[in-house]
Enzyme design. Sequence first.
Site, PDB file in Angstrom:
ATOM      1  N   THR A 100       0.774  -1.191   0.037  1.00 56.00           N
ATOM      2  CA  THR A 100       0.139   0.109  -0.098  1.00 56.00           C
ATOM      3  C   THR A 100       0.860   1.292   0.055  1.00 56.00           C
ATOM      4  O   THR A 100       0.524   2.168  -0.846  1.00 56.00           O
ATOM      5  CB  THR A 100      -0.842  -0.057   1.079  1.00 56.00           C
ATOM      6  OG1 THR A 100      -1.649  -1.212   1.190  1.00 56.00           O
ATOM      7  CG2 THR A 100      -1.563   1.320   1.289  1.00 56.00           C
ATOM      8  N   THR A 101       1.972   1.155   0.938  1.00 58.17           N
ATOM      9  CA  THR A 101       2.857   2.677   0.845  1.00 58.17           C
ATOM     10  C   THR A 101       3.584   2.647  -0.294  1.00 58.17           C
ATOM     11  O   THR A 101       4.066   3.745  -0.466  1.00 58.17           O
ATOM     12  CB  THR A 101       3.849   2.284   2.183  1.00 58.17           C
ATOM     13  OG1 THR A 101       2.671   1.908   2.995  1.00 58.17           O
ATOM     14  CG2 THR A 101       4.417   3.541   2.519  1.00 58.17           C
ATOM     15  N   TYR A 105     -12.615  -3.149  -3.137  1.00 56.87           N
ATOM     16  CA  TYR A 105     -13.682  -2.621  -3.844  1.00 56.87           C
ATOM     17  C   TYR A 105     -14.812  -3.536  -4.132  1.00 56.87           C
ATOM     18  O   TYR A 105     -16.075  -3.358  -3.891  1.00 56.87           O
ATOM     19  CB  TYR A 105     -13.278  -2.041  -4.902  1.00 56.87           C
ATOM     20  CG  TYR A 105     -14.322  -1.273  -5.872  1.00 56.87           C
ATOM     21  CD1 TYR A 105     -14.776  -0.026  -5.336  1.00 56.87           C
ATOM     22  CD2 TYR A 105     -14.805  -1.910  -6.950  1.00 56.87           C
ATOM     23  CE1 TYR A 105     -15.684   0.898  -6.257  1.00 56.87           C
ATOM     24  CE2 TYR A 105     -16.007  -1.183  -7.815  1.00 56.87           C
ATOM     25  CZ  TYR A 105     -16.317   0.142  -7.223  1.00 56.87           C
ATOM     26  OH  TYR A 105     -17.191   0.899  -7.925  1.00 56.87           O
ATOM     27  N   TYR A 139      -3.064 -10.167   4.438  1.00 58.60           N
ATOM     28  CA  TYR A 139      -2.932  -8.816   4.665  1.00 58.60           C
ATOM     29  C   TYR A 139      -4.271  -8.176   4.933  1.00 58.60           C
ATOM     30  O   TYR A 139      -5.247  -7.997   3.988  1.00 58.60           O
ATOM     31  CB  TYR A 139      -2.172  -7.938   3.700  1.00 58.60           C
ATOM     32  CG  TYR A 139      -2.105  -6.374   3.794  1.00 58.60           C
ATOM     33  CD1 TYR A 139      -2.326  -5.668   4.909  1.00 58.60           C
ATOM     34  CD2 TYR A 139      -1.646  -5.724   2.584  1.00 58.60           C
ATOM     35  CE1 TYR A 139      -2.147  -4.558   5.115  1.00 58.60           C
ATOM     36  CE2 TYR A 139      -1.520  -4.181   2.767  1.00 58.60           C
ATOM     37  CZ  TYR A 139      -1.677  -3.739   4.032  1.00 58.60           C
ATOM     38  OH  TYR A 139      -1.799  -2.191   4.139  1.00 58.60           O
ATOM     39  N   ARG A 168      -8.935   0.496   4.346  1.00 62.16           N
ATOM     40  CA  ARG A 168      -8.794   0.664   2.921  1.00 62.16           C
ATOM     41  C   ARG A 168      -9.545  -0.169   1.936  1.00 62.16           C
ATOM     42  O   ARG A 168      -9.822   0.189   1.063  1.00 62.16           O
ATOM     43  CB  ARG A 168      -7.175   0.524   2.732  1.00 62.16           C
ATOM     44  CG  ARG A 168      -6.355   1.711   3.034  1.00 62.16           C
ATOM     45  CD  ARG A 168      -4.814   1.378   2.687  1.00 62.16           C
ATOM     46  NE  ARG A 168      -4.048   2.636   3.141  1.00 62.16           N
ATOM     47  CZ  ARG A 168      -3.776   3.559   2.375  1.00 62.16           C
ATOM     48  NH1 ARG A 168      -4.426   3.834   1.185  1.00 62.16           N
ATOM     49  NH2 ARG A 168      -2.894   4.379   2.813  1.00 62.16           N
ATOM     50  N   LYS A 209      -0.378 -10.031   8.152  1.00 64.76           N
ATOM     51  CA  LYS A 209      -0.064  -8.411   8.563  1.00 64.76           C
ATOM     52  C   LYS A 209      -1.375  -8.001   8.886  1.00 64.76           C
ATOM     53  O   LYS A 209      -2.262  -7.677   8.085  1.00 64.76           O
ATOM     54  CB  LYS A 209       0.369  -7.820   7.281  1.00 64.76           C
ATOM     55  CG  LYS A 209       0.480  -6.102   7.760  1.00 64.76           C
ATOM     56  CD  LYS A 209       1.072  -5.428   6.407  1.00 64.76           C
ATOM     57  CE  LYS A 209       0.728  -3.878   6.682  1.00 64.76           C
ATOM     58  NZ  LYS A 209       1.043  -3.171   5.458  1.00 64.76           N
ATOM     59  N   ILE A 233       5.229  -4.674  10.114  1.00 67.27           N
ATOM     60  CA  ILE A 233       5.395  -3.998   8.815  1.00 67.27           C
ATOM     61  C   ILE A 233       4.897  -2.548   8.867  1.00 67.27           C
ATOM     62  O   ILE A 233       3.863  -2.214   8.850  1.00 67.27           O
ATOM     63  CB  ILE A 233       4.544  -4.800   7.823  1.00 67.27           C
ATOM     64  CG1 ILE A 233       4.915  -6.175   7.479  1.00 67.27           C
ATOM     65  CG2 ILE A 233       4.635  -3.883   6.319  1.00 67.27           C
ATOM     66  CD1 ILE A 233       4.370  -7.096   6.435  1.00 67.27           C
TER      67      ILE A 233
END
Length: 295
Positions: free
Chosen positions: A47-48, A110, A136, A141, A164, A207
């Site tokens: 994501t980052t 989504y 994850y 998000r 994560k 993480i």
Amino acid sequence: MTAPLFKGVITALITPLRDGKVDEAAFRTLLERQIAAGVHGVVPMGTTGESASLHLDEHKRVVELCVSIAAGRLRVIAGAGSSATDKAIELAHFAKTVGADGALVVTPYYNRPSQAGMAAHFEAVADAVQLPLLLYNVPGRTGVDLANETVAKLAAHPNIVGIKDATGDLARVSWMRANIRNEQFDLISGDDPSYLGYHAQGGVGVISVTSNVAPEAMVALHEAAAAGDYATAREWQDRLIGLHKGLFLDNSPSPTKYALSRLQLCSEEVRLPLAPTGEAVRPAIDRAMVEAGVG
């Protein structure tokens, strides 16, 4: 007890951009800085790393570049998340092909699948690619929450080696310790502010977004906690809490890129639909960097 496959401070790397393209020279500088600081691993194209807005060829290039630069000096867990299962399989397969140590696979975003759909998604990736996979879960998000019971079911798969957990819900780590029988299943926080509490309840690593900016401090926090020296770990946490929070005062990773630009390590450029960090929050990030010893 089996030693964790993935543990310690694992930096969720930003992807530096300049003039609309991946800045490979800056990426090398940032990764070498992480290695010198003693972090235990990195995640490119999570994501980052702005994985949702980079092109597929850019995504693959960053993963390949990361593995090449790392050259076995630390673990590389390649981001391989997608809302489409076929694409997640493609990304995980590519990660294996170029020599990554594992893949990080996010819950599909989504399209909001059911628990059965998410379980089938992860099992399909794990069946297709012989590479250690980390689940994850980041419902803030993705719009879906991977239930504890679903995690416990997936933990039985030989290629699914951990999670994560970016929910910030500290009760989950205790539930998982009590209910997941796979000793190889690594419990890794994805939430810097609550990592110390997560570790105290049995987590083995984080993480981290913060370690992009303050890698040495995050390593010191983890090592103190791993040694059972929670007094020292709390001191590091107190120094870092402002930065933990400051890096999310605007849409991530914009604040992290702003902080790194202040350190003259890369541009603060992000890709649309993200925008640079707002002027109103920049002073708070500056103060947090000073408090953390990196200003």
